[in-house]
Scaffold this motif. Structure first.
Motif, mmCIF file in Angstrom:
data_model
loop_
_atom_site.group_PDB
_atom_site.id
_atom_site.type_symbol
_atom_site.label_atom_id
_atom_site.label_comp_id
_atom_site.label_asym_id
_atom_site.label_seq_id
_atom_site.Cartn_x
_atom_site.Cartn_y
_atom_site.Cartn_z
ATOM 1 N N SER A 75 51.323 44.306 67.013
ATOM 2 C CA SER A 75 51.064 42.868 67.003
ATOM 3 C C SER A 75 50.610 42.433 68.440
ATOM 4 N N ASP A 76 49.765 41.506 68.553
ATOM 5 C CA ASP A 76 49.170 41.105 69.895
ATOM 6 C C ASP A 76 50.545 40.504 71.010
ATOM 7 N N CYS A 77 51.317 40.088 70.441
ATOM 8 C CA CYS A 77 52.721 39.615 71.204
ATOM 9 C C CYS A 77 53.425 41.094 72.098
ATOM 10 N N ILE A 78 53.466 41.985 71.038
ATOM 11 C CA ILE A 78 54.237 43.428 71.432
ATOM 12 C C ILE A 78 53.019 44.143 72.446
ATOM 13 N N ARG A 79 51.968 44.162 72.115
ATOM 14 C CA ARG A 79 50.677 44.720 73.037
ATOM 15 C C ARG A 79 50.732 44.334 74.280
ATOM 16 N N CYS B 143 58.375 43.782 64.355
ATOM 17 C CA CYS B 143 58.439 43.223 65.648
ATOM 18 C C CYS B 143 59.147 42.266 66.384
ATOM 19 N N SER B 144 60.152 41.651 65.554
ATOM 20 C CA SER B 144 61.305 40.885 66.249
ATOM 21 C C SER B 144 62.012 42.197 66.964
ATOM 22 N N ALA B 145 62.568 43.078 66.400
ATOM 23 C CA ALA B 145 63.404 44.071 67.273
ATOM 24 C C ALA B 145 62.443 44.933 68.380
ATOM 25 N N ALA B 146 61.435 45.069 68.288
ATOM 26 C CA ALA B 146 60.587 45.645 69.198
ATOM 27 C C ALA B 146 60.639 44.759 70.483
ATOM 28 N N LEU B 147 60.581 43.629 70.608
ATOM 29 C CA LEU B 147 60.434 42.816 71.809
ATOM 30 C C LEU B 147 61.838 43.142 72.509
#
Length: 84
Positions: free
Chosen positions: A69-73, A45-49
């Motif tokens: 994750s909700d943050c990525i969505r 998730c850290s790299a995805a942002l």
């Protein structure tokens, strides 16, 4: 002994083994368009942002469950705009 190159290396430890992850975004033809290399112990998730911010607009995104994750969505929705 000191390392010659002081740049950070994308190498992590996993059960005493050095690991690296390649996060890759591809287009609808399967061709790579963006990539991010991280240490193996970095959360997906850290790299995805960072990766998502560099992508051009798209109608849909498909990802591995490690990126769920909700943050990525929320980031994908903000980039794409409201769903029709």
């Amino acid at each position: 002994m000191e390392a010659v190159d002081k740049k950070p290396q994308a190498i992590g430890k996993s059960r005493a083994v050095n690991t690296t992850k390649i996060h890759l975004a591809i287009d609808s033809y399967g061709l790579p368009i963006e990539s991010e290399i991280t240490a193996g112990d970095v959360n997906d998730c850290s790299a995805a942002l960072e990766l998502i911010t560099r992508l051009s607009d798209a109608e849909a995104m498909v990802a591995d469950k490690g990126y769920d994750s909700d943050c990525i969505r929320e980031q994908i929705t903000e980039k794409r705009g409201p769903c029709l």
